[in-house]
Enzyme design. Structure first.
Site, PDB file in Angstrom:
ATOM      1  N   ASP A 190       0.830  -1.200   0.000  1.00 17.04           N
ATOM      2  CA  ASP A 190       0.000   0.000   0.000  1.00 17.04           C
ATOM      3  C   ASP A 190       0.869   1.256   0.000  1.00 17.04           C
ATOM      4  OD1 ASP A 190      -2.939   1.007   0.666  1.00 17.04           O
ATOM      5  OD2 ASP A 190      -1.561   2.141   1.935  1.00 17.04           O
TER       6      ASP A 190
ATOM      7  N   ASP B 232      -9.149   1.254  -8.673  1.00 16.34           N
ATOM      8  CA  ASP B 232     -10.411   0.558  -8.409  1.00 16.34           C
ATOM      9  C   ASP B 232     -11.488   1.605  -8.111  1.00 16.34           C
ATOM     10  OD1 ASP B 232     -12.546  -0.979  -7.345  1.00 16.34           O
ATOM     11  OD2 ASP B 232     -11.143  -2.518  -6.676  1.00 16.34           O
TER      12      ASP B 232
ATOM     13  N   GLU C 187      -6.530   0.517 -20.031  1.00 18.94           N
ATOM     14  CA  GLU C 187      -7.189   1.516 -20.879  1.00 18.94           C
ATOM     15  C   GLU C 187      -7.560   0.930 -22.235  1.00 18.94           C
ATOM     16  OE1 GLU C 187      -5.977   5.500 -23.377  1.00 18.94           O
ATOM     17  OE2 GLU C 187      -4.846   5.024 -21.568  1.00 18.94           O
TER      18      GLU C 187
END
Length: 237
Positions: free
Chosen positions: A117, A139, A216
Protein backbone atom coordinates in the site's frame (compact mmCIF):
# COMPACT_ATOMS: atom_id res chain seq x y z
CA UNK A 1 -10.91 -7.34 1.76
CA UNK A 2 -7.31 -8.18 2.51
CA UNK A 3 -5.89 -8.63 6.00
CA UNK A 4 -4.25 -5.78 7.89
CA UNK A 5 -1.00 -4.48 6.45
CA UNK A 6 0.62 -5.32 9.75
CA UNK A 7 0.60 -4.37 13.43
CA UNK A 8 2.70 -1.24 12.82
CA UNK A 9 1.07 0.06 9.66
CA UNK A 10 -2.01 1.73 11.09
CA UNK A 11 -3.87 1.26 7.81
CA UNK A 12 -5.94 -1.40 6.12
CA UNK A 13 -5.58 -2.48 2.53
CA UNK A 14 -8.60 -3.41 0.43
CA UNK A 15 -8.53 -5.57 -2.69
CA UNK A 16 -6.64 -8.64 -3.84
CA UNK A 17 -3.04 -9.40 -2.95
CA UNK A 18 -2.55 -12.19 -5.48
CA UNK A 19 -4.29 -13.61 -8.55
CA UNK A 20 -3.38 -16.58 -10.70
CA UNK A 21 -0.23 -18.59 -9.92
CA UNK A 22 2.85 -16.86 -11.30
CA UNK A 23 4.79 -18.26 -14.21
CA UNK A 24 8.24 -19.65 -13.46
CA UNK A 25 10.16 -16.60 -14.67
CA UNK A 26 8.01 -14.17 -12.72
CA UNK A 27 8.30 -16.26 -9.59
CA UNK A 28 12.08 -16.17 -9.99
CA UNK A 29 12.05 -12.39 -10.43
CA UNK A 30 10.15 -11.97 -7.17
CA UNK A 31 12.99 -13.81 -5.46
CA UNK A 32 15.95 -12.31 -7.31
CA UNK A 33 15.20 -8.88 -8.80
CA UNK A 34 12.61 -7.56 -6.36
CA UNK A 35 14.95 -7.59 -3.34
CA UNK A 36 17.34 -5.27 -5.22
CA UNK A 37 14.57 -2.76 -5.99
CA UNK A 38 12.25 -3.15 -3.03
CA UNK A 39 11.42 -0.38 -0.57
CA UNK A 40 10.50 -1.82 2.84
CA UNK A 41 7.10 -0.67 4.08
CA UNK A 42 7.77 2.34 6.32
CA UNK A 43 6.50 2.17 9.87
CA UNK A 44 4.71 5.08 11.58
CA UNK A 45 7.24 7.77 12.32
CA UNK A 46 9.76 6.57 9.74
CA UNK A 47 11.28 9.12 7.37
CA UNK A 48 12.53 8.27 3.90
CA UNK A 49 14.60 10.50 1.61
CA UNK A 50 13.72 9.22 -1.88
CA UNK A 51 17.00 10.48 -3.33
CA UNK A 52 18.85 7.88 -1.26
CA UNK A 53 17.01 5.03 -3.00
CA UNK A 54 19.01 5.46 -6.21
CA UNK A 55 22.71 4.91 -6.76
CA UNK A 56 23.11 7.94 -9.04
CA UNK A 57 21.63 11.44 -8.60
CA UNK A 58 18.25 11.92 -10.28
CA UNK A 59 16.80 15.01 -11.92
CA UNK A 60 13.47 14.40 -10.24
CA UNK A 61 11.52 11.75 -8.33
CA UNK A 62 8.10 10.56 -9.55
CA UNK A 63 5.57 8.28 -7.90
CA UNK A 64 2.97 5.94 -9.38
CA UNK A 65 0.32 4.67 -6.99
CA UNK A 66 -1.14 1.34 -8.10
CA UNK A 67 0.86 0.64 -11.27
CA UNK A 68 -1.14 -2.44 -12.31
CA UNK A 69 0.93 -4.53 -14.71
CA UNK A 70 3.57 -1.81 -14.90
CA UNK A 71 3.40 -0.84 -18.58
CA UNK A 72 2.92 2.88 -17.90
CA UNK A 73 5.64 2.94 -15.25
CA UNK A 74 8.11 1.08 -17.46
CA UNK A 75 7.37 3.45 -20.36
CA UNK A 76 8.03 6.48 -18.17
CA UNK A 77 11.27 4.92 -16.88
CA UNK A 78 12.41 4.17 -20.42
CA UNK A 79 11.69 7.69 -21.67
CA UNK A 80 12.96 9.50 -18.55
CA UNK A 81 16.19 7.71 -17.59
CA UNK A 82 17.35 10.64 -15.45
CA UNK A 83 14.21 10.48 -13.27
CA UNK A 84 13.86 8.14 -10.31
CA UNK A 85 10.45 6.49 -10.39
CA UNK A 86 8.84 4.85 -7.37
CA UNK A 87 5.96 2.46 -7.92
CA UNK A 88 3.62 1.22 -5.20
CA UNK A 89 1.46 -1.83 -5.93
CA UNK A 90 0.17 -4.44 -3.45
CA UNK A 91 -0.94 -6.93 -6.14
CA UNK A 92 1.83 -9.53 -6.41
CA UNK A 93 1.02 -10.44 -10.01
CA UNK A 94 1.34 -6.79 -11.05
CA UNK A 95 4.67 -6.46 -9.27
CA UNK A 96 5.95 -9.57 -11.04
CA UNK A 97 4.77 -8.24 -14.41
CA UNK A 98 6.60 -4.96 -13.86
CA UNK A 99 9.78 -6.77 -12.88
CA UNK A 100 9.70 -8.64 -16.19
CA UNK A 101 9.39 -5.37 -18.12
CA UNK A 102 12.23 -3.79 -16.17
CA UNK A 103 14.57 -6.71 -16.74
CA UNK A 104 13.71 -6.95 -20.45
CA UNK A 105 14.55 -3.29 -21.04
CA UNK A 106 17.33 -2.84 -18.48
CA UNK A 107 15.39 -0.27 -16.45
CA UNK A 108 16.42 -1.40 -12.99
CA UNK A 109 18.60 1.64 -12.25
CA UNK A 110 15.87 4.27 -12.12
CA UNK A 111 12.93 2.31 -10.66
CA UNK A 112 12.19 1.32 -7.09
CA UNK A 113 9.20 -0.72 -5.96
CA UNK A 114 7.04 -0.77 -2.85
CA UNK A 115 5.07 -4.03 -3.19
CA UNK A 116 2.40 -2.81 -0.81
CA UNK A 117 0.00 0.00 0.00
CA UNK A 118 1.22 3.51 -0.86
CA UNK A 119 -0.06 5.31 2.21
CA UNK A 120 2.77 4.44 4.63
CA UNK A 121 5.23 5.52 1.93
CA UNK A 122 3.47 8.85 1.46
CA UNK A 123 3.57 9.44 5.21
CA UNK A 124 7.33 8.74 5.28
CA UNK A 125 8.33 10.97 2.35
CA UNK A 126 9.56 14.52 3.02
CA UNK A 127 7.51 17.58 2.14
CA UNK A 128 7.83 18.69 -1.50
CA UNK A 129 9.91 15.68 -2.51
CA UNK A 130 7.91 14.35 -5.50
CA UNK A 131 7.84 16.05 -8.90
CA UNK A 132 4.97 14.09 -10.45
CA UNK A 133 2.42 11.56 -9.23
CA UNK A 134 0.19 9.15 -11.15
CA UNK A 135 -3.00 7.40 -10.01
CA UNK A 136 -4.31 5.69 -13.13
CA UNK A 137 -7.41 3.53 -13.46
CA UNK A 138 -7.71 2.86 -9.76
CA UNK A 139 -10.41 0.56 -8.41
CA UNK A 140 -13.62 2.64 -8.64
CA UNK A 141 -15.29 0.93 -5.67
CA UNK A 142 -18.70 1.59 -7.27
CA UNK A 143 -20.87 0.61 -4.30
CA UNK A 144 -21.90 3.63 -2.26
CA UNK A 145 -20.87 2.04 1.02
CA UNK A 146 -17.36 1.51 -0.36
CA UNK A 147 -16.80 5.04 -1.69
CA UNK A 148 -14.44 5.91 1.17
CA UNK A 149 -12.05 3.22 -0.13
CA UNK A 150 -11.31 5.26 -3.27
CA UNK A 151 -7.71 6.40 -3.18
CA UNK A 152 -8.34 9.93 -4.44
CA UNK A 153 -10.41 11.58 -1.76
CA UNK A 154 -10.33 13.40 1.58
CA UNK A 155 -7.91 10.93 3.20
CA UNK A 156 -5.13 10.89 0.62
CA UNK A 157 -5.28 14.24 -1.19
CA UNK A 158 -3.62 15.98 1.80
CA UNK A 159 -0.90 13.29 1.71
CA UNK A 160 -0.29 13.93 -1.98
CA UNK A 161 -0.37 17.70 -1.54
CA UNK A 162 2.25 17.48 1.18
CA UNK A 163 4.79 15.41 -0.77
CA UNK A 164 4.31 17.09 -4.16
CA UNK A 165 6.58 19.98 -5.05
CA UNK A 166 5.10 23.36 -5.93
CA UNK A 167 4.01 23.14 -9.56
CA UNK A 168 4.23 19.33 -9.57
CA UNK A 169 1.67 17.47 -11.65
CA UNK A 170 -0.90 14.98 -10.38
CA UNK A 171 -2.24 12.77 -13.17
CA UNK A 172 -5.47 10.83 -12.72
CA UNK A 173 -7.35 8.61 -15.16
CA UNK A 174 -10.43 6.42 -15.13
CA UNK A 175 -13.05 4.92 -17.41
CA UNK A 176 -15.64 4.87 -14.60
CA UNK A 177 -17.70 8.05 -14.70
CA UNK A 178 -18.76 7.69 -11.10
CA UNK A 179 -15.13 7.70 -10.02
CA UNK A 180 -14.29 10.54 -12.42
CA UNK A 181 -16.98 12.73 -10.87
CA UNK A 182 -15.79 11.77 -7.39
CA UNK A 183 -12.14 12.62 -8.15
CA UNK A 184 -13.09 15.91 -9.77
CA UNK A 185 -15.35 16.89 -6.89
CA UNK A 186 -12.69 16.29 -4.26
CA UNK A 187 -9.60 17.44 -6.14
CA UNK A 188 -11.10 20.61 -7.64
CA UNK A 189 -12.28 21.82 -4.25
CA UNK A 190 -8.98 20.98 -2.55
CA UNK A 191 -7.12 24.28 -1.99
CA UNK A 192 -3.72 22.85 -2.99
CA UNK A 193 -4.68 21.63 -6.47
CA UNK A 194 -5.62 23.38 -9.69
CA UNK A 195 -7.21 21.56 -12.63
CA UNK A 196 -5.34 22.40 -15.83
CA UNK A 197 -8.18 21.66 -18.28
CA UNK A 198 -9.32 24.62 -20.39
CA UNK A 199 -11.14 22.75 -23.18
CA UNK A 200 -12.71 19.27 -23.62
CA UNK A 201 -9.65 17.91 -25.44
CA UNK A 202 -7.62 18.53 -22.28
CA UNK A 203 -9.42 15.69 -20.50
CA UNK A 204 -10.50 13.57 -23.47
CA UNK A 205 -7.06 13.16 -25.08
CA UNK A 206 -3.90 11.83 -23.48
CA UNK A 207 -0.77 13.98 -23.81
CA UNK A 208 2.07 12.53 -25.89
CA UNK A 209 4.07 11.69 -22.77
CA UNK A 210 1.19 9.68 -21.27
CA UNK A 211 1.14 6.18 -22.80
CA UNK A 212 -1.92 3.97 -22.88
CA UNK A 213 -2.15 1.26 -20.24
CA UNK A 214 -3.31 -2.29 -20.94
CA UNK A 215 -6.40 -1.59 -18.85
CA UNK A 216 -7.19 1.52 -20.88
CA UNK A 217 -6.94 -0.44 -24.13
CA UNK A 218 -9.36 -3.04 -22.81
CA UNK A 219 -11.77 -0.32 -21.67
CA UNK A 220 -11.82 1.26 -25.13
CA UNK A 221 -12.47 -2.12 -26.76
CA UNK A 222 -15.38 -2.58 -24.34
CA UNK A 223 -16.81 0.80 -25.38
CA UNK A 224 -15.81 2.79 -22.30
CA UNK A 225 -14.19 6.18 -22.85
CA UNK A 226 -11.34 7.03 -20.48
CA UNK A 227 -10.97 10.46 -18.93
CA UNK A 228 -7.54 12.01 -18.30
CA UNK A 229 -7.25 14.57 -15.52
CA UNK A 230 -4.20 16.73 -14.87
CA UNK A 231 -3.79 18.86 -11.77
CA UNK A 232 -0.88 20.99 -10.58
CA UNK A 233 0.16 21.53 -7.01
CA UNK A 234 -0.38 25.20 -6.20
CA UNK A 235 2.57 27.12 -4.70
CA UNK A 236 2.85 27.04 -0.94
CA UNK A 237 2.34 30.27 0.91
Amino acid sequence: MSPDLGPDSGTRLFGRRKGRPLRKRRTELIGTLLPTLEIPVPKPGDRLDPATLFAAPRRDIWLEVGFGSGHHLAWQARHNPDVGIIGAEPFVNGVAALLGLLEDDGLEDNVRVLPDDARPLLDALPDASIGRAFVLFADPWPKKRHADRRFIGPENLPRLARVLKDGAELRLASDDMGLVRWMLEHTVKHPDFEWTARRPADWRVRPDDWPATRYEEKAIIAGRKPVFLRFVRRPRA
